[in-house]
Design a protein around this motif. Structure first.
Motif, PDB file in Angstrom:
ATOM      1  N   SER A 285      85.336 117.923  40.669  1.00 50.03           N
ATOM      2  CA  SER A 285      84.941 118.513  41.952  1.00 50.03           C
ATOM      3  C   SER A 285      83.432 118.669  42.054  1.00 50.03           C
ATOM      4  N   ARG A 286      82.807 119.142  40.987  1.00 55.67           N
ATOM      5  CA  ARG A 286      81.360 119.347  41.025  1.00 55.67           C
ATOM      6  C   ARG A 286      80.614 118.025  41.123  1.00 55.67           C
ATOM      7  N   ILE A 287      81.092 117.010  40.406  1.00 58.35           N
ATOM      8  CA  ILE A 287      80.423 115.709  40.486  1.00 58.35           C
ATOM      9  C   ILE A 287      80.626 115.093  41.871  1.00 58.35           C
ATOM     10  N   VAL A 288      81.795 115.302  42.470  1.00 56.75           N
ATOM     11  CA  VAL A 288      82.029 114.839  43.842  1.00 56.75           C
ATOM     12  C   VAL A 288      81.021 115.488  44.793  1.00 56.75           C
ATOM     13  N   VAL A 289      80.837 116.801  44.665  1.00 48.72           N
ATOM     14  CA  VAL A 289      79.910 117.521  45.551  1.00 48.72           C
ATOM     15  C   VAL A 289      78.479 117.036  45.344  1.00 48.72           C
ATOM     16  N   HIS A 290      78.050 116.948  44.093  1.00 49.57           N
ATOM     17  CA  HIS A 290      76.672 116.528  43.818  1.00 49.57           C
ATOM     18  C   HIS A 290      76.438 115.094  44.291  1.00 49.57           C
ATOM     19  N   SER A 291      77.416 114.226  44.058  1.00 53.93           N
ATOM     20  CA  SER A 291      77.263 112.818  44.451  1.00 53.93           C
ATOM     21  C   SER A 291      77.267 112.661  45.965  1.00 53.93           C
ATOM     22  N   SER A 292      78.021 113.515  46.663  1.00 50.06           N
ATOM     23  CA  SER A 292      78.085 113.402  48.121  1.00 50.06           C
ATOM     24  C   SER A 292      76.744 113.743  48.758  1.00 50.06           C
ATOM     25  N   ARG A 293      75.981 114.607  48.124  1.00 50.07           N
ATOM     26  CA  ARG A 293      74.706 115.048  48.687  1.00 50.07           C
ATOM     27  C   ARG A 293      73.534 114.172  48.229  1.00 50.07           C
TER      28      ARG A 293
ATOM     29  N   SER B  26      73.050 110.146  47.124  1.00 48.45           N
ATOM     30  CA  SER B  26      73.626 108.819  46.923  1.00 48.45           C
ATOM     31  C   SER B  26      73.214 108.233  45.573  1.00 48.45           C
ATOM     32  N   GLY B  27      74.188 107.699  44.846  1.00 48.44           N
ATOM     33  CA  GLY B  27      73.921 107.055  43.567  1.00 48.44           C
ATOM     34  C   GLY B  27      74.011 107.972  42.368  1.00 48.44           C
ATOM     35  N   LEU B  28      74.257 109.276  42.604  1.00 47.55           N
ATOM     36  CA  LEU B  28      74.235 110.231  41.499  1.00 47.55           C
ATOM     37  C   LEU B  28      75.393 110.032  40.525  1.00 47.55           C
ATOM     38  N   SER B  29      76.536 109.556  41.018  1.00 41.53           N
ATOM     39  CA  SER B  29      77.672 109.354  40.111  1.00 41.53           C
ATOM     40  C   SER B  29      77.347 108.318  39.041  1.00 41.53           C
ATOM     41  N   ALA B  30      76.467 107.357  39.361  1.00 40.34           N
ATOM     42  CA  ALA B  30      76.051 106.361  38.362  1.00 40.34           C
ATOM     43  C   ALA B  30      75.264 107.020  37.235  1.00 40.34           C
ATOM     44  N   VAL B  31      74.488 108.045  37.568  1.00 35.83           N
ATOM     45  CA  VAL B  31      73.734 108.769  36.540  1.00 35.83           C
ATOM     46  C   VAL B  31      74.689 109.478  35.594  1.00 35.83           C
ATOM     47  N   TYR B  32      75.695 110.160  36.160  1.00 38.33           N
ATOM     48  CA  TYR B  32      76.669 110.851  35.312  1.00 38.33           C
ATOM     49  C   TYR B  32      77.443 109.863  34.438  1.00 38.33           C
ATOM     50  N   SER B  33      77.823 108.747  35.006  1.00 41.03           N
ATOM     51  CA  SER B  33      78.546 107.735  34.229  1.00 41.03           C
ATOM     52  C   SER B  33      77.695 107.224  33.074  1.00 41.03           C
TER      53      SER B  33
ATOM     54  N   GLY C  37      71.842 126.754  36.741  1.00 48.17           N
ATOM     55  CA  GLY C  37      71.150 126.035  35.684  1.00 48.17           C
ATOM     56  C   GLY C  37      70.303 124.910  36.250  1.00 48.17           C
ATOM     57  N   SER C  38      69.819 124.056  35.360  1.00 53.01           N
ATOM     58  CA  SER C  38      69.057 122.879  35.798  1.00 53.01           C
ATOM     59  C   SER C  38      70.038 121.760  36.125  1.00 53.01           C
ATOM     60  N   GLU C  39      69.852 121.167  37.296  1.00 56.34           N
ATOM     61  CA  GLU C  39      70.754 120.116  37.758  1.00 56.34           C
ATOM     62  C   GLU C  39      69.997 118.812  37.941  1.00 56.34           C
ATOM     63  N   ILE C  40      70.772 117.735  38.115  1.00 51.13           N
ATOM     64  CA  ILE C  40      70.173 116.417  38.307  1.00 51.13           C
ATOM     65  C   ILE C  40      69.938 116.181  39.795  1.00 51.13           C
ATOM     66  N   TYR C  41      68.721 115.799  40.136  1.00 46.76           N
ATOM     67  CA  TYR C  41      68.378 115.476  41.522  1.00 46.76           C
ATOM     68  C   TYR C  41      67.761 114.077  41.569  1.00 46.76           C
ATOM     69  N   MET C  42      67.954 113.414  42.713  1.00 49.79           N
ATOM     70  CA  MET C  42      67.308 112.125  42.967  1.00 49.79           C
ATOM     71  C   MET C  42      66.366 112.319  44.144  1.00 49.79           C
ATOM     72  N   ARG C  43      65.063 112.289  43.860  1.00 46.96           N
ATOM     73  CA  ARG C  43      64.071 112.611  44.883  1.00 46.96           C
ATOM     74  C   ARG C  43      63.134 111.427  45.104  1.00 46.96           C
TER      75      ARG C  43
END
Length: 633
Positions: free
Chosen positions: A275-283, A285-292, A556-562
């Motif tokens: 659920s958390r990865i779905v939320v982060h990835s939805s906001r 784009s491309g974030l799920s590739a980082v987690y993978s 905590g510290s989270e992953i962002y794509m800026r």
């Protein structure tokens, strides 16, 4: 009752118990019977002085020897002469025939039982330093595949699996769905992972790590908790702590699991993780590739290891000390994880570094030339946050968690619209828990695969679209099929509107991801795959669950794509060292970038995402490129 009757009853009782004890006990009884016959015959010959015709009387020792020979070989009495001696020999020989016939039968039955145990997977595992997987679920094939990759550098790696299934069926299914086991050997055993006796079959006392999967069926969490309880509280457990990674579906069971497992347990909350990865990835784009990339073993991984050279250095200086690795945090002496600490935070003696690297052998600090284009670094600018419109199509048990997570991040005035047709949808939406008043919730009961009903939602007006599978009410394949149809409809709607729609899709089966790629959705969050990757990583790194808890926690510290353009000027090539320094000045850690160019190779289908790049390499970035950072906001 007379003494003779009492002794007879005791003898019968002892014999019956031996019969139930197995072949070894029966062989012992047969040996005792043979010994009694031989002693009685030897004593009888010595007392009565019966001897072969024309021969001398024999002593007790000689008589016992003669009896032993006739017990073992019926042909030995063929040369006997004298009817008295022949009579004794005949008695001994008949007793020997009975004993040895019974012995052959016992050995044959024992051998058959052992072969049957081997076929059924009930024999004891003699391996050491092996990984144990308890229970069976669709996730097991991804877990095995990842462990196989992790094991390539190990000598004679073994994976031992125990589940309440037939051994041969498990082996056949693994052979079908895991194509290449490389140097890893799979050993399957049938049994109940919650049973102490059955657990001893897989020899957990000498294991490297234990993975407890959430089994299929009713109340899987209780089965997982009971298995962990049996492991850590077994009467024969080892003194050294176990390294256990366990999957829990319902977060309400997490506290009980942690009480049971203590410090030996890493808990993977499957629904929360997805659920958390779905939320982060939805906001983003491309974030799920980082987690993978961070979770699988085929690429960069997260390591927690001692780095004595860092003692006394500030965190910022330590980040810049690595060229081919990326320092993201530290683990203090108490075992607490600190991701992206303050740049001035000094490493203390005994603290361990948390590092992203391709392999632990590649982790080396110092002795590198740091080239930084300081003139390209831009000053820190304030970021604003606008209200967001998010649409969820489809619904399952993870929906309430996703809605709550979304509400923690969005700005005031945001809207969440939920559309689906599950039986309890309206009641579940009414019971939704929201973190704050920043987000309003609307809902529609529609068929999410129907084009006309989708058009009525005005989908292009939403900033983000999440497509959830109907996995609670449909089997994995039909649920994914319906998701695919919805994605195809969204693609047509986007083409008609002439604009890009940010779509994140949840897939149950990883094999459907290739089919889903034709829909051009931004991210695919494959449920079972992510859980499998996390379990495999946690079995190798005892801090992995804590690291991802912080990565996915709002506090905590989270992953962002800026945008790279917020950090450096984009007119000239710059090194990644430059981006690292620009990020450190903002209290962030740069861990990679997303840079897509026409014709660029993307064999792992990461959409241009590169984690842990070489810091000395110069690249020219554009306005559409993103830098991947660890940040607290």
């Amino acid at each position: 009752m007379s003494k003779g009757t009492a002794w007879g009853a005791r003898l019968r009782y002892a014999f019956d118990r031996s019969m139930a004890a197995g072949p070894i006990a029966l062989i012992g009884w047969l040996a005792i019977i043979s010994l009694i016959v031989i002693i009685l015959a030897g004593a009888f010959l010595a007392i009565t002085q019966i001897a072969p015709e024309g021969g001398e009387p024999v002593s007790f020792i000689e008589g016992a020897w003669e009896s032993l020979m006739r017990t073992m070989d019926a042909g030995a009495m063929g040369g006997d002469v004298g009817w008295g001696f022949r009579g004794v020999s005949l008695f001994v020989t008949i007793a020997g025939i009975f004993v040895f016939s019974a012995l052959i039968g016992v050995l044959s039955a024992g051998l058959e039982n052992k072969l049957e145990d081997l076929r059924k997977g009930r024999s004891q595992v003699l391996e050491s330093d092996h990984t144990i997987i308890l229970n069976w679920s669709p996730s097991i094939f991804d877990v095995i595949s990842e462990l196989v990759i992790a094991n390539t550098s190990r000598r004679k790696p073994r994976i031992v699996i125990m589940a309440s299934r037939d051994k041969v069926e498990m082996e056949d299914e693994i052979a079908t769905k895991v194509a290449d086991l490389k140097n890893t050997k799979i050993i399957c055993r049938s049994g109940d992972p919650t049973d102490l006796y059955d657990l001893n079959i897989v020899n957990p006392q000498t294991s490297r790590s234990v993975i407890v999967l959430s089994p299929e069926g009713d109340d899987p969490d209780s089965q997982v908790i009971k298995s962990v309880l049996a492991l850590v509280n077994g009467p024969d457990r080892r003194a050294k702590p176990y390294q256990i990674a366990a999957e829990i579906r319902d977060s309400s069971n997490a506290d009980v699991a942690r009480i049971v497992g203590g410090n030996e347990l890493q808990l993977i909350l499957a629904d929360d993780l997805i659920s958390r990865i779905v939320v982060h990835s939805s906001r983003q784009s491309g974030l799920s590739a980082v987690y993978s990339e961070l979770l699988d073993f085929d690429g960069c991984e997260i390591y927690t290891l001692a780095q004595p050279d860092l003692t006394g250095k500030s965190f910022a200086a330590a980040v810049m000390a690595y060229e081919t690795s990326t320092l993201i945090g530290l683990c203090d002496e108490e075992g607490k994880v600190h991701l992206n600490p303050a740049p001035s935070r000094v490493f203390k003696d005994g603290e361990r570094a948390i590092i992203i690297a391709e392999d632990d052998d590649a982790i080396k600090s110092g002795n590198n030339e740091i080239r930084i284009e300081k003139e390209a670094i831009l000053p820190v600018a304030a970021r604003g946050q606008a209200p967001e419109r998010t649409l969820i199509l489809g619904w399952n048990r993870r929906g309430p968690i996703i809605a709550y997570e979304l509400s923690r991040y969005v700005a005031p005035g945001s809207l969440l619209t939920i559309a689906g047709d599950t039986p309890e949808l309206e009641a579940e939406i009414a019971a939704l828990s929201i973190a704050n008043g920043n987000m309003a919730i609307d809902h529609h009961i529609i068929d999410t695969s129907n084009r006309a009903e989708l058009d009525a939602l005005d989908i292009p007006s939403y900033d983000h679209v999440l497509v959830l599978g109907y996995s609670d009410h449909m089997a994995p394949q039909p649920a994914d099929t319906r998701t695919l149809v919805t994605l195809l409809q969204l693609r047509k709607i986007a083409e008609k509107a002439g604009r890009h729609i940010s779509v994140v899709s949840e897939m149950t089966d990883v094999r459907n991801r290739e089919l889903a790629e034709v829909t051009r959705a931004d991210d695919f969050v494959v449920s079972n795959k992510l859980v499998s990757l996390m379990l495999a990583q946690a079995s190798e790194n005892e801090r992995m669950a804590a690291i991802f808890d912080e990565l996915l926690d709002e506090d905590g510290s989270e992953i962002y794509m800026r945008p790279v353009s917020e950090y450096v000027t984009i007119g000239e090539p710059v090194t990644f060292y430059t981006l690292c320094l620009a990020a450190l000045r903002r209290g962030e850690v740069a861990i990679g970038y997303r840079r897509q160019r026409e014709g660029d190779a993307d064999p792992r289908r990461l959409g241009g995402v590169v984690v842990n790049p070489s810091k000395s390499e110069k690249l020219l970035y554009s306005a559409s490129d993103r830098v991947i950072v660890l940040a607290r906001e």
